[in-house]
Design an enzyme around this catalytic site. Sequence first.
Site, short mmCIF file in Angstrom:
data_model
loop_
_atom_site.label_atom_id
_atom_site.label_comp_id
_atom_site.label_asym_id
_atom_site.label_seq_id
_atom_site.Cartn_x
_atom_site.Cartn_y
_atom_site.Cartn_z
CB CYS A 313 -0.86 -0.05 1.26
SG CYS A 313 -1.88 1.37 1.44
NE ARG A 409 -10.09 -2.37 -0.77
CZ ARG A 409 -9.16 -1.98 0.11
NH1 ARG A 409 -8.10 -1.34 -0.28
NH2 ARG A 409 -9.34 -2.24 1.37
P1 IMP Z 1 -1.07 -6.94 3.83
O1 IMP Z 1 -1.64 -8.08 4.60
O2 IMP Z 1 -0.17 -6.07 4.64
O3 IMP Z 1 -0.42 -7.38 2.56
O4 IMP Z 1 -2.32 -6.00 3.44
C1 IMP Z 1 -3.47 -6.48 2.79
C2 IMP Z 1 -4.53 -5.38 2.78
O5 IMP Z 1 -4.08 -4.24 2.03
C3 IMP Z 1 -5.84 -5.74 2.10
O6 IMP Z 1 -6.69 -6.52 2.89
C4 IMP Z 1 -6.43 -4.38 1.76
O7 IMP Z 1 -7.11 -3.79 2.84
C5 IMP Z 1 -5.21 -3.54 1.50
N1 IMP Z 1 -4.97 -3.33 0.07
C6 IMP Z 1 -5.16 -4.16 -0.96
N2 IMP Z 1 -4.75 -3.61 -2.12
C7 IMP Z 1 -4.28 -2.39 -1.81
C8 IMP Z 1 -3.71 -1.32 -2.58
O8 IMP Z 1 -3.49 -1.42 -3.78
N3 IMP Z 1 -3.39 -0.19 -1.89
C9 IMP Z 1 -3.59 -0.07 -0.55
N4 IMP Z 1 -4.08 -1.05 0.21
C10 IMP Z 1 -4.43 -2.20 -0.41
#
Ligand code: IMP
Length: 506
Positions: A313, A409
């Site tokens: 993100c 989204r």
């Molecule tokens: P991770 O577990 O730290 O990889 O985060 C996953 C979460 O990031 C997802 O459940 C979403 O809420 C968020 N997310 C998914 N795609 C994006 C993006 O492109 N930008 C920002 N947040 C994202």
Amino acid sequence: MDGVTGSELFKARQSLTYDDIIILPGHIDFGVQDVSLKTKLTREIELSYPFTSSPMDTVTEAEMAIHLALLGGLGFVHYNNSIEEQSEIIRVVKRFENGFITDPKVLGPDQTVSDIHAIREKHGFSGIPITDTGDLAGKVVGIVTNRDIDFETDLDRPLREVMTTDLVTAPKGVTLIEANQIIRESKKGKLPILDEQGRLCALVSRHDLLKNRDYPDAVKSNTKQLMVGAALSTRTDDRERLEALVDAGVDVIVIDSAQGDSTFQYEMIKHAKAAFPDLQVIGGNVVTQNQCANLIRAGADAIRIGMGPGSICITQETMAVGRGQAAAVYHCALHCNEQGVPIIADGGISDIGDIVKAIAFGASTVMMGSMFAGTSESPGEYYYQNGVRLKRYRGMASIEAMEAGGGKRYFVEQKSVRVAQGVSGYVVDKGSVMSLVPYLAQGLRHSFQDMGVIDMAQLHERLYNDSLHFELRSHSAQTEGGIHGLYSYERPNYGQRETPSEPRRG
Ligand code: IMP
């Protein structure tokens, strides 16, 4: 008093996150296996473990959802696909019965030996049922096994000429024990299960006989089917998607929005609750108490927390709007738990310790993207880069995913100018969630034991009665708490690790 309480820790209103904080230990008077990790995903849905997977196209489709539900968590199927594709994924999960292959590959009698080879190469299995129409709706007329084509040199030969028609089958409704018994006695490799019209309902494989195990923690609905969630957007035309998902049997939906406090989201929640009162609806993403209050007022059964902590993100960099995840979880949970609405801490979980902290700050479950992205159950193929086995993992607001439809989204309306809020990259192979989830669960149990709490309820009780204490970590404390001073080392590779079965201590 040693350390500080949750309210003191977060009173400074700093955008703290998981790494900034450490939890002080408590007193141990129970064994590690006594710890219960049962928790609530929504007002009505209970999970055996607080693990959910992100609705992302490199994380959750049928395989992930099936295996997480079997192991006691829950998967949310992404919506970067057509309504039909997403609903079919839900149906595959709902059809799943342990030991029964409910979406077998089938071919028709006019297809050729080369089609069998193509399936074998892609999926690695043999024993393909042949139906008169070449799809699952047709009647079973034969089966082609390795033995039928081993010495066949004519790849264009139609399957009707090579298939075995002397079939051993079992009727729909047969139990797995009975099916396994038939396989053993008949010495066949595959047992087709047929309905009254002779159509294929499922297949039982000899190869799976020994692998079929019991899943005591499986999360099932009252129809005895595995539970599954799905995401959709706030757009009005996604009401059609909602209907199709409910028709396919979805148990819970998450309204997927990077900034969930919008009129569009209130409308979608109200519509979903009015049209399908039994459906559990999760609102989000939000990071402030006001936003939570708005979504709860609209009717949300759980709230998803996080704006910017995701590993892929870049929202906080590009938008300058969001909140440190520990602060977001703590403040939102304070409000939501009072209202009896569970919260999901979404994003930024990179190790067991982050899961523990999210729960210790008031979350009831966590949602993970990168943690599950490199497993064999996530969509996509493995790649090798410099000898390391990797899988693709991309943000739904990466340019790449938005081009494939993922921008829904992020209120992306204009196709010509897209502002990325995510990146796409690779994560390391983590093996199967079948080993990863038990590893995470056992790690959590040890951590609960260290804190001196036996279950989720006690942890939250101690958070709110101020008997759980924390401390801020200085920069050097964070360095000290990480691996340091070694010339070289190996990090644990979660998925391929054996799950410790014995208590570590205490
Ligand atoms: P991770 O577990 O730290 O990889 O985060 C996953 C979460 O990031 C997802 O459940 C979403 O809420 C968020 N997310 C998914 N795609 C994006 C993006 O492109 N930008 C920002 N947040 C994202």
